[in-house]
Design a protein around this motif. Sequence first.
Motif, PDB file in Angstrom:
ATOM      1  N   THR A  29       0.846  -1.180   0.000  1.00  0.00           N
ATOM      2  CA  THR A  29       0.000   0.000   0.000  1.00  0.00           C
ATOM      3  C   THR A  29       0.888   1.239   0.000  1.00  0.00           C
ATOM      4  O   THR A  29       2.092   1.161   0.209  1.00  0.00           O
ATOM      5  CB  THR A  29      -0.931   0.028   1.228  1.00  0.00           C
ATOM      6  N   GLY A  30       0.255   2.388  -0.236  1.00  0.00           N
ATOM      7  CA  GLY A  30       1.006   3.645  -0.172  1.00  0.00           C
ATOM      8  C   GLY A  30       1.935   3.837  -1.359  1.00  0.00           C
ATOM      9  O   GLY A  30       1.674   3.410  -2.482  1.00  0.00           O
ATOM     10  N   GLY A  31       3.080   4.492  -1.097  1.00  0.00           N
ATOM     11  CA  GLY A  31       4.013   4.842  -2.152  1.00  0.00           C
ATOM     12  C   GLY A  31       4.609   3.665  -2.877  1.00  0.00           C
ATOM     13  O   GLY A  31       5.034   3.788  -4.033  1.00  0.00           O
ATOM     14  N   GLY A  32       4.647   2.515  -2.223  1.00  0.00           N
ATOM     15  CA  GLY A  32       5.192   1.333  -2.872  1.00  0.00           C
ATOM     16  C   GLY A  32       4.402   0.934  -4.105  1.00  0.00           C
ATOM     17  O   GLY A  32       4.969   0.436  -5.090  1.00  0.00           O
ATOM     18  N   VAL A  33       3.091   1.156  -4.071  1.00  0.00           N
ATOM     19  CA  VAL A  33       2.253   0.828  -5.223  1.00  0.00           C
ATOM     20  C   VAL A  33       2.641   1.695  -6.411  1.00  0.00           C
ATOM     21  O   VAL A  33       2.791   1.214  -7.545  1.00  0.00           O
ATOM     22  CB  VAL A  33       0.764   1.004  -4.885  1.00  0.00           C
ATOM     23  N   GLU A  34       2.820   2.988  -6.179  1.00  0.00           N
ATOM     24  CA  GLU A  34       3.192   3.903  -7.263  1.00  0.00           C
ATOM     25  C   GLU A  34       4.534   3.501  -7.867  1.00  0.00           C
ATOM     26  O   GLU A  34       4.722   3.587  -9.095  1.00  0.00           O
ATOM     27  CB  GLU A  34       3.246   5.331  -6.731  1.00  0.00           C
ATOM     28  N   ASP A  35       5.454   3.070  -7.034  1.00  0.00           N
ATOM     29  CA  ASP A  35       6.766   2.646  -7.522  1.00  0.00           C
ATOM     30  C   ASP A  35       6.637   1.415  -8.418  1.00  0.00           C
ATOM     31  O   ASP A  35       7.236   1.335  -9.497  1.00  0.00           O
ATOM     32  CB  ASP A  35       7.688   2.364  -6.335  1.00  0.00           C
ATOM     33  N   LEU A  36       5.846   0.442  -7.982  1.00  0.00           N
ATOM     34  CA  LEU A  36       5.649  -0.758  -8.788  1.00  0.00           C
ATOM     35  C   LEU A  36       4.973  -0.415 -10.109  1.00  0.00           C
ATOM     36  O   LEU A  36       5.353  -0.931 -11.171  1.00  0.00           O
ATOM     37  CB  LEU A  36       4.821  -1.789  -8.025  1.00  0.00           C
ATOM     38  N   VAL A  37       3.972   0.444 -10.080  1.00  0.00           N
ATOM     39  CA  VAL A  37       3.281   0.826 -11.314  1.00  0.00           C
ATOM     40  C   VAL A  37       4.262   1.504 -12.268  1.00  0.00           C
ATOM     41  O   VAL A  37       4.275   1.213 -13.476  1.00  0.00           O
ATOM     42  CB  VAL A  37       2.085   1.746 -11.004  1.00  0.00           C
ATOM     43  N   GLU A  75      -4.868  -6.201  -3.426  1.00  0.00           N
ATOM     44  CA  GLU A  75      -5.939  -5.741  -4.309  1.00  0.00           C
ATOM     45  C   GLU A  75      -5.670  -4.334  -4.834  1.00  0.00           C
ATOM     46  O   GLU A  75      -5.939  -4.028  -6.000  1.00  0.00           O
ATOM     47  CB  GLU A  75      -7.286  -5.786  -3.592  1.00  0.00           C
ATOM     48  N   ALA A  76      -5.101  -3.475  -3.982  1.00  0.00           N
ATOM     49  CA  ALA A  76      -4.786  -2.114  -4.437  1.00  0.00           C
ATOM     50  C   ALA A  76      -3.781  -2.150  -5.580  1.00  0.00           C
ATOM     51  O   ALA A  76      -3.858  -1.349  -6.524  1.00  0.00           O
ATOM     52  CB  ALA A  76      -4.247  -1.283  -3.274  1.00  0.00           C
ATOM     53  N   ILE A  77      -2.831  -3.083  -5.512  1.00  0.00           N
ATOM     54  CA  ILE A  77      -1.857  -3.226  -6.596  1.00  0.00           C
ATOM     55  C   ILE A  77      -2.551  -3.714  -7.865  1.00  0.00           C
ATOM     56  O   ILE A  77      -2.269  -3.223  -8.966  1.00  0.00           O
ATOM     57  CB  ILE A  77      -0.723  -4.177  -6.173  1.00  0.00           C
ATOM     58  N   VAL A  81      -5.626  -3.242  -8.846  1.00  0.00           N
ATOM     59  CA  VAL A  81      -6.397  -2.152  -9.443  1.00  0.00           C
ATOM     60  C   VAL A  81      -5.462  -1.126 -10.077  1.00  0.00           C
ATOM     61  O   VAL A  81      -5.700  -0.660 -11.205  1.00  0.00           O
ATOM     62  CB  VAL A  81      -7.309  -1.497  -8.394  1.00  0.00           C
ATOM     63  N   ALA A  82      -4.385  -0.770  -9.375  1.00  0.00           N
ATOM     64  CA  ALA A  82      -3.460   0.236  -9.899  1.00  0.00           C
ATOM     65  C   ALA A  82      -2.778  -0.231 -11.179  1.00  0.00           C
ATOM     66  O   ALA A  82      -2.647   0.523 -12.151  1.00  0.00           O
ATOM     67  CB  ALA A  82      -2.424   0.596  -8.838  1.00  0.00           C
ATOM     68  N   LEU A  83      -2.329  -1.484 -11.191  1.00  0.00           N
ATOM     69  CA  LEU A  83      -1.677  -2.011 -12.387  1.00  0.00           C
ATOM     70  C   LEU A  83      -2.665  -2.118 -13.549  1.00  0.00           C
ATOM     71  O   LEU A  83      -2.340  -1.761 -14.687  1.00  0.00           O
ATOM     72  CB  LEU A  83      -1.071  -3.383 -12.094  1.00  0.00           C
ATOM     73  N   LEU A  84      -3.849  -2.617 -13.272  1.00  0.00           N
ATOM     74  CA  LEU A  84      -4.828  -2.788 -14.333  1.00  0.00           C
ATOM     75  C   LEU A  84      -5.273  -1.431 -14.881  1.00  0.00           C
ATOM     76  O   LEU A  84      -5.445  -1.266 -16.092  1.00  0.00           O
ATOM     77  CB  LEU A  84      -6.022  -3.576 -13.802  1.00  0.00           C
ATOM     78  N   ARG A  85      -5.441  -0.474 -13.992  1.00  0.00           N
ATOM     79  CA  ARG A  85      -5.818   0.879 -14.413  1.00  0.00           C
ATOM     80  C   ARG A  85      -4.784   1.445 -15.390  1.00  0.00           C
ATOM     81  O   ARG A  85      -5.114   2.022 -16.418  1.00  0.00           O
ATOM     82  CB  ARG A  85      -5.915   1.748 -13.165  1.00  0.00           C
ATOM     83  N   SER A  86      -3.515   1.243 -15.082  1.00  0.00           N
ATOM     84  CA  SER A  86      -2.440   1.770 -15.927  1.00  0.00           C
ATOM     85  C   SER A  86      -2.297   0.988 -17.234  1.00  0.00           C
ATOM     86  O   SER A  86      -2.228   1.570 -18.324  1.00  0.00           O
ATOM     87  CB  SER A  86      -1.118   1.729 -15.160  1.00  0.00           C
ATOM     88  N   LEU A  87      -2.269  -0.338 -17.148  1.00  0.00           N
ATOM     89  CA  LEU A  87      -2.023  -1.144 -18.336  1.00  0.00           C
ATOM     90  C   LEU A  87      -3.222  -1.139 -19.286  1.00  0.00           C
ATOM     91  O   LEU A  87      -3.045  -1.284 -20.504  1.00  0.00           O
ATOM     92  CB  LEU A  87      -1.638  -2.563 -17.941  1.00  0.00           C
TER      93      LEU A  87
END
Length: 409
Positions: free
Chosen positions: A100-108, A361-363, A365-371
């Motif tokens: 969660t948090g900033g780590g998700v943005e880094d992975l995306v 789950e947050a990851i 959604v974030a990855l799917l949203r971007s890809l």
Amino acid sequence: MWPPTRLDSTLPLALEGYAWLPNRLRRADSDVLATRLLGQRAVALHGPEAARFFYDERHIRRHGAIPEAVRGTLLGRGAVHTLDGDAHRVRKAMFLALLTGGGVEDLVARTEAAWDAAARSWAGRRVMLFDETARVLTRAVCDWTGVPLPGAEVSGLAADLVAMVDGFATAGPRHWRARLARGRRERWLTDLMQRVRHDDAVVPEESAVAAVARHRDADGWPLDPRTGAVEVLNIVRPTVAVTWFVAFTGHALHRWPAYRERLAGGDPAFAEAFAHEVRRFYPFAPFVGGRAVTDLTWRGVRIPARTMVLLDLYGQNHDPRVWPDPYRFEPERYVGREIGPFELVPQGGGDPRTGHRCPGEAITVALLRSLAVRLARLDHRVPPQDLRIALHRIPARPASGVLVDVPPV
């Protein structure tokens, strides 16, 4: 309630897949159903209130409920998914801090860079979206977690991670490929954990590998290297499982092309709504299971202690009482709507901080949203192919893997 003549449902489940439980509940005209599965008595529950009941640890526990076939392929022995109470909360806190948090943005960001690099190599070729996405996600998540991965080994690891997901709910070759893949990758990461512990391998201090290596469980002890390897895989493997949703996105953009231009526009709210609808509409997990902590009653049905309890996920995601016109693909249904924690349940329900809802789950959604946006913007066409999605196959996927032709630059 469980007469001795009641037939076991294991074979019907294998034959019907995702439809097995929703069909049984529909025929019973009920949100609760007694059955037998894997030779054990079971009660199946359906609906948001059932999800609230299921994710209350006073009612249902996961320990001892997950079949060995799933532990030996998908999750790993000793994984966080198999724990309850303080042991679960302390172990899960480690995952939540990472996922969660900033780590998700880094992975995306790492995933976007890996996608863009891969997409350049697709020019002038016909590629399979499923396989290419698996390699993109494998490269990105290993970079993010601190798992050393030479470029020549990306394809092999991606294939093993896909196999672990693809073979958890079946018998035969897919299942044994999953077991072999898990054993191979657990040994590989166990060796890495041992070398990190002995300072023979250097990984980034803030990486997932470093966090797992220094984690202490509720009993105050660090994880043994094998369990550490299991938990690193439980970050890497679910990230690569987003491959299924990206392939479904390709399927959706081909089937409903009007959404492609709107998604390519990059509106964050619509991209998130599209990601949620892909996760709701397409088949992923059919149900989850646990065991009754004590003698329980739900909707007037007695559930004796230790009974297997199943929560219908696929059926709930297609329930017209929760989702009007549920077999219509409609991302607009989420715009301006707050989603309750027990309504949209492709990856479980409740609060991931305290319960068994997937912490990644947050990851997803974030990855799917971007890809999804990147795929909509990719200049490509979909040639004739077999895009059928067989619901008897768990996990389901488009038969062809979604082939796309990318024109030369």
